[in-house]
Scaffold this motif. Structure first.
Motif, PDB file in Angstrom:
ATOM      1  N   ARG A 103      -7.589 -11.571 -10.445  1.00 44.40           N
ATOM      2  CA  ARG A 103      -6.783 -10.410 -10.060  1.00 44.40           C
ATOM      3  C   ARG A 103      -5.337 -10.854  -9.864  1.00 44.40           C
ATOM      4  O   ARG A 103      -5.053 -12.039  -9.634  1.00 44.40           O
ATOM      5  CB  ARG A 103      -7.297  -9.790  -8.764  1.00 44.40           C
ATOM      6  CG  ARG A 103      -7.270 -10.752  -7.577  1.00 44.40           C
ATOM      7  CD  ARG A 103      -7.406 -10.030  -6.257  1.00 44.40           C
ATOM      8  NE  ARG A 103      -7.551 -10.939  -5.133  1.00 44.40           N
ATOM      9  CZ  ARG A 103      -6.572 -11.576  -4.532  1.00 44.40           C
ATOM     10  NH1 ARG A 103      -5.327 -11.469  -5.004  1.00 44.40           N
ATOM     11  NH2 ARG A 103      -6.795 -12.371  -3.488  1.00 44.40           N
ATOM     12  N   PHE A 139      -6.091  -7.723   1.664  1.00 47.71           N
ATOM     13  CA  PHE A 139      -7.439  -7.958   1.148  1.00 47.71           C
ATOM     14  C   PHE A 139      -8.383  -8.082   2.336  1.00 47.71           C
ATOM     15  O   PHE A 139      -8.105  -8.814   3.295  1.00 47.71           O
ATOM     16  CB  PHE A 139      -7.464  -9.202   0.267  1.00 47.71           C
ATOM     17  CG  PHE A 139      -6.725  -9.007  -1.027  1.00 47.71           C
ATOM     18  CD1 PHE A 139      -7.349  -8.413  -2.111  1.00 47.71           C
ATOM     19  CD2 PHE A 139      -5.395  -9.370  -1.145  1.00 47.71           C
ATOM     20  CE1 PHE A 139      -6.670  -8.204  -3.304  1.00 47.71           C
ATOM     21  CE2 PHE A 139      -4.702  -9.164  -2.328  1.00 47.71           C
ATOM     22  CZ  PHE A 139      -5.340  -8.576  -3.410  1.00 47.71           C
ATOM     23  N   GLU A 141     -11.002  -4.512  -1.157  1.00 47.70           N
ATOM     24  CA  GLU A 141     -12.127  -5.437  -1.013  1.00 47.70           C
ATOM     25  C   GLU A 141     -11.954  -6.552  -2.038  1.00 47.70           C
ATOM     26  O   GLU A 141     -11.829  -6.290  -3.244  1.00 47.70           O
ATOM     27  CB  GLU A 141     -13.437  -4.686  -1.248  1.00 47.70           C
ATOM     28  CG  GLU A 141     -14.682  -5.527  -1.123  1.00 47.70           C
ATOM     29  CD  GLU A 141     -15.931  -4.762  -1.493  1.00 47.70           C
ATOM     30  OE1 GLU A 141     -17.011  -5.391  -1.516  1.00 47.70           O
ATOM     31  OE2 GLU A 141     -15.845  -3.550  -1.780  1.00 47.70           O
ATOM     32  N   ASP A 142     -11.944  -7.790  -1.590  1.00 44.11           N
ATOM     33  CA  ASP A 142     -11.567  -8.895  -2.465  1.00 44.11           C
ATOM     34  C   ASP A 142     -12.766  -9.396  -3.262  1.00 44.11           C
ATOM     35  O   ASP A 142     -13.367 -10.434  -2.957  1.00 44.11           O
ATOM     36  CB  ASP A 142     -10.959 -10.033  -1.630  1.00 44.11           C
ATOM     37  CG  ASP A 142     -10.130 -10.981  -2.491  1.00 44.11           C
ATOM     38  OD1 ASP A 142     -10.036 -10.735  -3.711  1.00 44.11           O
ATOM     39  OD2 ASP A 142      -9.572 -11.935  -1.945  1.00 44.11           O
ATOM     40  N   HIS A 143     -13.093  -8.656  -4.330  1.00 47.23           N
ATOM     41  CA  HIS A 143     -14.227  -9.017  -5.185  1.00 47.23           C
ATOM     42  C   HIS A 143     -13.824  -8.792  -6.634  1.00 47.23           C
ATOM     43  O   HIS A 143     -13.986  -7.699  -7.189  1.00 47.23           O
ATOM     44  CB  HIS A 143     -15.451  -8.184  -4.815  1.00 47.23           C
ATOM     45  CG  HIS A 143     -16.680  -8.519  -5.618  1.00 47.23           C
ATOM     46  ND1 HIS A 143     -17.050  -9.810  -5.919  1.00 47.23           N
ATOM     47  CD2 HIS A 143     -17.617  -7.713  -6.194  1.00 47.23           C
ATOM     48  CE1 HIS A 143     -18.158  -9.796  -6.640  1.00 47.23           C
ATOM     49  NE2 HIS A 143     -18.513  -8.545  -6.831  1.00 47.23           N
ATOM     50  N   THR A 152     -11.381   0.363  -2.252  1.00 52.62           N
ATOM     51  CA  THR A 152      -9.956   0.291  -1.931  1.00 52.62           C
ATOM     52  C   THR A 152      -9.552   1.460  -1.044  1.00 52.62           C
ATOM     53  O   THR A 152     -10.244   2.485  -0.994  1.00 52.62           O
ATOM     54  CB  THR A 152      -9.072   0.336  -3.191  1.00 52.62           C
ATOM     55  OG1 THR A 152      -9.126   1.665  -3.751  1.00 52.62           O
ATOM     56  CG2 THR A 152      -9.523  -0.653  -4.239  1.00 52.62           C
ATOM     57  N   ASP A 165      -1.876 -11.288  -7.693  1.00 50.00           N
ATOM     58  CA  ASP A 165      -1.627 -11.596  -6.288  1.00 50.00           C
ATOM     59  C   ASP A 165      -0.833 -10.448  -5.667  1.00 50.00           C
ATOM     60  O   ASP A 165       0.351 -10.582  -5.346  1.00 50.00           O
ATOM     61  CB  ASP A 165      -0.867 -12.919  -6.158  1.00 50.00           C
ATOM     62  CG  ASP A 165      -0.706 -13.334  -4.703  1.00 50.00           C
ATOM     63  OD1 ASP A 165      -1.353 -12.709  -3.821  1.00 50.00           O
ATOM     64  OD2 ASP A 165       0.078 -14.266  -4.438  1.00 50.00           O
TER      65      ASP A 165
END
Length: 490
Positions: free
Chosen positions: A271, A281, A264-266, A224, A273
């Motif tokens: 998660r 993201f 980082e969208d992992h 992040t 919104d």
């Protein structure tokens, strides 16, 4: 004046934004380690937007790993607090309701571990500052001699450190067959997700190699980048905010209007919104992170040490000084050639926006607040750029002056002879190095450069860097900070 609480929300002034949802219906989905002002002005504010939009399973259980002060202030308020967003003369007030539980880890580590191990917890996030990771700042490795790490290896079921809590909670989830939570570092560390994974897996491996391998391979640690200037709350802030709220808040937080969160969208178990609140993201956070660490944080640190020595108590005062404004421009000119910005980010425009943010007089961000824990901050904020510049033979005058400013500040006496209150996890080593004082700046520089946890093994031996630091420190001692800054920009 009445105290802020859930029962008193109707007494707030009409202009104050308040939770527009049933807080009792909100269940925790996040455990956050580090109950400080930054979290409450950044991630909690963005999570509040998610709750206002209708989500009910992303409440936050927040924990302090050290002091009970914030818990003690917020518990009588049911976890409610005010966030004051300040820009110039304008102030926007919002009461945040996202905190649904408060812990103080040293008082009851088992309660915090139980919250982290609960199946409903899908994210454990952190804002524990650089020193909270118990690592060697120069190498990025776990400091296995750190007292908290040694304690956590000896008594793992009652940990003290952030890595220790992560390891024990993940061990419990693995043993129970519960999917691991996502670990979300929000601290100013290079590749903070990867760094947190490495430190956590190493500590786990020291306990049980299989556990270490499982954490390294199965737990998500997205990177992040977080950005919002959040100064420490003052008594003046408390009085002003209470008058504006119509209720007493024991610990409000203040921040600038600007806010950025690149993630980082992992998130294997889901998660919030956070895009609702403006979070971005991305597949690769590194370009955003490096630009922020080296341009914003690096300039903040250099300005903090040199500005404090020149008599500027706040960042805004220092940035308004023409000498320091010119210094910042020259500093950023040294940094920018070593960055590969993400698409759409013009570094010159970014620098101009940073200068405007630094000059925001509505935020009384103390230079002494930024100056603390310098041993943990220098490697990623200044020394990384210096290494890149040395490899390419590029100028380092302003960068080196920032390092010399830290050295001069670390001696513990300002230019008028008044004591400086130093706060740093390496205070013992720093005090020993600085004990002989300022009589021989070159020798002082050598003693501080000889601390490998800060400078590694390469920089002290570098034929350009070492004499440059010695010369810059000698100028600071002889001429003072402002004159040295003027000379650097000339």
């Amino acid at each position: 004046m009445m105290r802020l609480s859930g029962a008193k929300l109707t007494h707030l002034r009409p202009h104050v934004l308040r939770p527009g949802y049933d807080r009792a219906a909100v269940t925790p989905g996040i455990v956050h380690l580090g109950l400080g002002a930054f979290h409450r002005a950044h991630q909690a504010v963005m999570t509040e937007a998610v709750l206002r939009a209708g989500a009910r399973d992303w409440g936050i259980v927040a924990a302090s790993l050290r002091s009970p002060a914030t818990r003690n202030a917020l518990c009588p308020q049911g976890g409610l607090y005010a966030f004051a967003e300040r820009e110039g003369a304008a102030e926007r007030l919002q009461v945040i309701g996202a905190l649904r539980g408060l812990h103080v880890a040293p008082e009851d580590p088992e309660a915090l571990l139980a919250a982290m191990a609960a199946p409903a917890t899908r994210i454990v996030s952190l804002t524990v500052t650089e020193k909270g990771y118990c690592h060697d700042p120069a190498s990025g490795a776990l400091d296995e001699a750190h007292p908290d790490i040694r304690h956590d290896l000896a008594l793992p079921v009652a940990p003290r450190s952030a890595p220790g809590f992560l390891v024990e909670a993940l061990r419990r989830r693995r043993a129970a067959g519960t999917p691991p939570f996502t670990v979300l570092s929000c601290d100013n560390l290079p590749a903070n997700g990867a760094t947190t994974r490495r430190l956590t897996a190493r500590l786990a491996a020291l306990r049980d190699p299989d556990l270490g391998a499982w954490i390294a391979g199965e737990v998500a640690f997205p990177c992040t980048m977080v950005d919002r200037i959040v100064p420490a709350t003052t008594d003046e802030d408390r009085a002003r905010i209470a008058a504006a709220l119509g209720l007493q808040d024991a610990w409000p937080v203040v921040g600038e209007r600007f806010s950025q969160w690149v993630i980082e969208d992992h998130f294997p178990t889901g998660r919030p919104d956070w895009a609702i609140a403006g979070a971005e993201f991305a597949a690769d956070v590194a370009p955003f992170e490096l630009a922020k660490l080296r341009m914003l944080n690096g300039a903040h640190s250099a300005l903090a040490y040199l500005g404090y020595l020149a008599g500027h108590g706040t960042v805004a005062d220092a940035a308004a000084d023409p000498a320091f404004s010119a210094f910042l421009d020259a500093f950023w000119a040294e940094v920018m050639p070593h960055l590969a910005p993400p698409p759409g980010l013009d570094l010159h425009d970014y620098a101009a926006r940073l200068l405007s943010r630094f000059r925001n007089q509505a935020l009384r961000h103390q230079t002494s607040q930024i100056a603390m824990d310098g041993s943990q901050k220098l490697p990623q904020r200044l020394l990384g750029t210096i290494r890149a510049a040395l490899e390419q033979g590029r100028p380092i005058d302003c960068l080196v002056l920032g390092v010399a400013g830290w050295m001069r500040y670390t001696v513990g006496v300002d230019e008028g002879g008044a004591p400086i209150h130093l706060r740093d996890p390496l205070i013992t080593e720093l005090s020993q190095a600085c004990a002989p004082g300022l009589a021989d700046p070159a020798a002082l520089a050598d003693r501080l450069l000889a601390i490998p946890a800060i400078f590694g093994e390469d920089l002290p031996r570098h034929p350009v860097f070492r004499p440059a630091v010695q010369a810059a420190l000698a100028r600071l001692v002889a001429q003072g900070a402002r004159a040295s800054v003027l000379e650097a920009v000339r």
